[in-house]
Design an enzyme around this catalytic site. Structure first.
Site, mmCIF file in Angstrom:
data_model
loop_
_atom_site.group_PDB
_atom_site.id
_atom_site.type_symbol
_atom_site.label_atom_id
_atom_site.label_comp_id
_atom_site.label_asym_id
_atom_site.label_seq_id
_atom_site.Cartn_x
_atom_site.Cartn_y
_atom_site.Cartn_z
ATOM 1 N N GLN A 1 0.639 -1.285 0.019
ATOM 2 C CA GLN A 1 0.154 -0.207 0.366
ATOM 3 C C GLN A 1 1.023 1.574 0.378
ATOM 4 O O GLN A 1 0.498 2.382 -0.671
ATOM 5 C CB GLN A 1 -0.821 -0.581 0.859
ATOM 6 C CG GLN A 1 -0.667 0.112 2.165
ATOM 7 C CD GLN A 1 -0.104 -1.680 2.742
ATOM 8 O OE1 GLN A 1 -0.015 -2.535 2.103
ATOM 9 N NE2 GLN A 1 0.092 -1.345 4.323
ATOM 10 N N GLN B 1 25.949 -12.585 7.320
ATOM 11 C CA GLN B 1 24.612 -12.501 6.097
ATOM 12 C C GLN B 1 23.546 -13.492 6.601
ATOM 13 O O GLN B 1 22.969 -13.174 6.142
ATOM 14 C CB GLN B 1 25.848 -13.019 4.759
ATOM 15 C CG GLN B 1 25.974 -11.791 4.046
ATOM 16 C CD GLN B 1 25.145 -10.286 3.467
ATOM 17 O OE1 GLN B 1 24.204 -10.886 3.702
ATOM 18 N NE2 GLN B 1 25.573 -9.429 4.885
ATOM 19 N N HIS C 1 20.556 -12.769 8.522
ATOM 20 C CA HIS C 1 19.673 -12.011 7.790
ATOM 21 C C HIS C 1 18.389 -12.242 7.579
ATOM 22 O O HIS C 1 16.583 -12.423 7.426
ATOM 23 C CB HIS C 1 20.225 -11.511 6.068
ATOM 24 C CG HIS C 1 20.535 -9.744 7.071
ATOM 25 N ND1 HIS C 1 20.031 -8.917 7.184
ATOM 26 C CD2 HIS C 1 22.169 -9.454 6.318
ATOM 27 C CE1 HIS C 1 20.683 -8.144 6.607
ATOM 28 N NE2 HIS C 1 22.271 -8.336 6.413
ATOM 29 N N GLU D 1 27.185 -9.939 -4.180
ATOM 30 C CA GLU D 1 26.719 -8.525 -3.112
ATOM 31 C C GLU D 1 27.943 -8.297 -2.203
ATOM 32 O O GLU D 1 28.392 -7.337 -2.757
ATOM 33 C CB GLU D 1 25.215 -8.729 -3.225
ATOM 34 C CG GLU D 1 24.516 -7.717 -2.395
ATOM 35 C CD GLU D 1 24.142 -7.801 -0.486
ATOM 36 O OE1 GLU D 1 23.836 -9.303 -0.583
ATOM 37 O OE2 GLU D 1 22.746 -6.653 -0.931
ATOM 38 N N HIS D 2 28.697 -9.106 -1.436
ATOM 39 C CA HIS D 2 29.468 -7.613 -0.852
ATOM 40 C C HIS D 2 30.467 -9.103 -0.692
ATOM 41 O O HIS D 2 30.824 -10.486 -0.532
ATOM 42 C CB HIS D 2 29.038 -8.615 0.573
ATOM 43 C CG HIS D 2 27.890 -7.452 1.094
ATOM 44 N ND1 HIS D 2 27.009 -8.043 1.229
ATOM 45 C CD2 HIS D 2 27.467 -6.086 2.229
ATOM 46 C CE1 HIS D 2 25.767 -7.324 1.487
ATOM 47 N NE2 HIS D 2 26.038 -6.201 2.032
ATOM 48 N N ASP E 1 27.684 -1.721 6.714
ATOM 49 C CA ASP E 1 25.759 -1.742 6.502
ATOM 50 C C ASP E 1 25.797 -0.709 7.013
ATOM 51 O O ASP E 1 24.644 -0.273 6.458
ATOM 52 C CB ASP E 1 25.701 -3.027 7.542
ATOM 53 C CG ASP E 1 25.726 -4.506 6.518
ATOM 54 O OD1 ASP E 1 26.090 -4.168 4.888
ATOM 55 O OD2 ASP E 1 25.995 -5.365 7.334
ATOM 56 N N GLU F 1 18.693 5.399 -44.702
ATOM 57 C CA GLU F 1 17.168 4.685 -43.530
ATOM 58 C C GLU F 1 16.256 4.754 -44.090
ATOM 59 O O GLU F 1 15.038 4.900 -42.885
ATOM 60 C CB GLU F 1 17.614 5.432 -42.350
ATOM 61 C CG GLU F 1 18.887 5.621 -41.472
ATOM 62 C CD GLU F 1 19.045 5.400 -40.453
ATOM 63 O OE1 GLU F 1 18.031 5.477 -39.365
ATOM 64 O OE2 GLU F 1 20.441 4.964 -40.125
ATOM 65 N N HIS G 1 12.613 13.345 -42.389
ATOM 66 C CA HIS G 1 13.324 13.437 -41.294
ATOM 67 C C HIS G 1 15.330 14.496 -42.639
ATOM 68 O O HIS G 1 15.335 15.185 -42.174
ATOM 69 C CB HIS G 1 14.513 12.629 -41.157
ATOM 70 C CG HIS G 1 13.811 11.685 -39.834
ATOM 71 N ND1 HIS G 1 12.630 11.344 -39.690
ATOM 72 C CD2 HIS G 1 14.814 11.403 -38.177
ATOM 73 C CE1 HIS G 1 12.526 10.766 -38.646
ATOM 74 N NE2 HIS G 1 13.390 11.170 -37.594
#
Lengths: 431, 431
Positions: B186, B254, B257, B322-323, B356, B410, B415
């Site tokens: 939401q 890690q 998490h 990622e790390h 972090d 083209e 153009h």
């Protein structure tokens, strides 16, 4: 005839119809093509090229001999034009190359940011019914400047399996490393998953019809993509000093692209508005793509009347056009007020076509109002950043209690311990 | 116990299981929430907050008085930590601010590139069960440095309608302009479409669970989004000189998490590998989130044995973590070989947790191997570029035949005409 509206009497959603729905059935067809290429590789590519381009292909890749022969066959004047355009594009895009940085102002602390090129990139280049060498220049040159090692072009062949010599010349001049005679969703699938002949790439860029766009959307995540481009758009902001012939010609240069293209004039001059109306009608009759342009003008063409140039700028920022022409006497005066526009053409002698082919800035631009948050294709699209961080033992020791406390407040004990553990024994010893 | 594998005997897809499927039913639920917010605005937000967070809300927005009272209530030592972290993050991110450029080396030709901030940005910040002030710092500070005018935070309230004082303190220190007590899909819908209370933004950033991720995916295009983050990942590259306690603690930081998080050790030292196996078991027992960490280690934890550090670097570039921690004696020696990694932690005293919360580089990083083509969150994500182009009449006259010829090749006559028409009368006159 193109219609005139008062800008302040339109609601934003009435200005441009940008609600483009995907055609039903396309997604299912594209999913099937992707599945075929994943499962059957080159064999599937040959089947789809026979089916969609009528081409019975032997080698999928263009050979060095074909490339050289094409380069010899190209009209030398056009070769010269391609080289000049490529030089201009290089000249502009090399300013986009960023430097790595390092921050090392405190003892024991070194941190920074590095740029590395994406390793392999695939470029979709429309091949039929007409090849677009400009697309090849605009997509390959920034990738090359970024340091991309493998730049693969995928372009649909003619029924005899050949690729336009002009496209191959552009590929050579721009510095593409390999060219494949494949188009459509099958080209996207081949570059996303790899086949026996076609290398798997990390990012796919370049325009295409609804099949290419849908395929790019479906493989996004596995590989990166540039953007899903909507229909082309031009907004001409012109005051009463402008020649209506030029304005009409510039609006029509967008309108001829596509029945869904948008051409909008914003002006404070009613005489100009009326003259442009008539000029568009007059010029439409003699255009080879007049039918497309006429339908586009009827659907999405608009003249918006504004009180003054301030309101004109307000309209520009609300619409966030892909291409913006400032056809006024002192265009640089307005530049600082433009917040949302992909590419801005200043003055009466910078028609959009100049930027499409030749001048230097990229012609791959954010459409559908996405200039509010996105950018022209650039060297940035072919690199990625990594940050790095070094702390000495002493530097970490100074910070470690604060870091561990922060981690605990977010409920993450193991994070806290990973810092604390490096000082535990010494703290015990001190006791 | 975490398992040991020989790196050269795994196929790439066996190294990490990154094929995350969306939970069935989520998309339909999110579509309904988005539809509700579009149709009924604030009223729908109140209904969803009652249903999902158990909060009966009066004002959706946090008032200035609440903000000030929260800032006074926060532990002064933690306020200090937040300010130090914010200073470090600012110090790092302000180097990411790019300059506009102009190219004006030829008479009559001016072209360039401008940066403009995105106007309005929304930040999703997890609010329950624990608020993440670090998320607020990491998302708001780069937006602020980019010059974003309106930075809106959306964060789920407690059942009594309150927002964590620490989160509000972080919002104040980072420079957010408004805070709303809404979370989940939401919140994304409210910021994408706008309601009576919540402003419509141009880009939505920040993490969240599967509802937030799905909502971001669905509104993407209408607004921009940062990324759809997958589960968190760490790759520790360690040689035999490393303390197994540190390595185990970093892997667990890690693993705690998320059950889907990945913790991988790459090493050329079998004694280290065995010691880390035992250390992980020992440390797991005393972690408050030990159950999550244990499952994550069992699912996705791995120790990969390599022959030497060259093969270790090859593994890193293939996995594109990622790390990345380089826990070796001379980590800077390896830095130049790392091509694919979100954030790189150098040496034995730069545990990931330091980045972090505190050090300066961003903690929003590319997951699931997307470090091959994408980048940490940065100031770049809150600006967009526009190119501009000016030609004098004389400059266009020099180029116009080549541009028109290019356009005709083209197949785009209009153009060509838009350029040619500017010189037609004069050419007629010369005849």
């Amino acid at each position: 005839m193109i219609s005139i509206y008062e800008f302040d009497q339109l609601r934003p959603e009435e200005i441009l119809n940008r609600d483009i729905r995907a055609e039903a059935g396309v997604q299912a067809a594209v999913e099937e093509i992707i599945g075929g290429v994943r499962a059957r590789g080159d064999q599937a590519l040959r089947e789809y090229e026979r089916r969609f381009d009528g081409a019975v292909l032997d080698a999928l890749e263009v050979s060095e001999e074909e490339m050289e022969s094409a380069c010899r066959r190209v009209d030398p004047e056009f070769w010269k034009t391609l080289e000049m355009a490529a030089d201009n594009i290089r000249d502009f895009h090399r300013r986009q190359i960023h430097q790595d940085f390092v921050v090392s102002e405190r003892g024991g602390v070194v941190m920074g940011q590095r740029y590395t090129p994406i390793e392999k990139v695939g470029v979709c280049a429309p091949g039929t019914p007409v090849a677009f060498p400009s697309t090849i220049l605009m997509n390959v040159i920034p990738a090359r400047l970024a340091g991309v090692r493998e730049i693969v072009i995928a372009t649909a062949p003619e029924a005899d399996g050949s690729i336009s010599a002009e496209a191959l010349a552009a590929a050579r001049i721009a510095g593409a490393t390999r060219v494949f005679r494949i188009g459509g969703a099958q080209a996207v699938a081949a570059m996303a998953f790899g086949t026996e002949s076609v290398p798997k790439v990390d990012k796919i860029v370049g325009p295409g019809g609804v099949y290419v766009a849908t395929a790019k959307r479906l493989v996004f995540g596995l590989v990166d993509i540039d953007m899903i481009a909507g229909p082309s758009e031009i907004l001409v902001l012109a005051d009463g000093t402008c020649n209506p012939k030029y304005v009409a010609a510039d609006l029509l240069s967008q309108a001829e692209h596509d029945k869904l293209a948008s051409a909008v004039l914003v002006t404070d001059s009613r005489p100009l508005a009326r003259a442009v109306q008539l000029e568009i009608e007059a010029q439409l009759d003699s255009l080879s793509r007049g039918e497309v342009a006429r339908e586009s003008i009827a659907r999405n063409g608009k003249i918006l009347m504004v009180r003054d140039l301030d309101e004109a700028v307000e309209a520009v920022n609300l619409i966030a056009p892909e291409h913006l022409e400032l056809c006024v006497d002192d265009p640089f005066r307005l530049l600082g007020s433009i917040r949302n526009a992909g590419s801005i053409f200043l003055g009466k002698y910078a028609p959009e076509a100049l930027g499409d082919y030749f001048a230097g800035p990229n012609h791959t631009l954010p459409t559908s109002g996405t200039a509010r948050f996105s950018s022209p294709l650039s060297v940035d699209d072919f690199v990625k950043k990594s940050s790095f961080l070094y702390y000495s033992k002493e530097a970490l020791e100074q910070a470690h209690r604060r870091v561990a406390d922060f981690a605990r407040r977010e409920g993450l004990d193991a994070h806290a311990r990973s810092v604390a553990i490096r000082f535990e024994r010494e703290e015990e010893e001190r006791v």
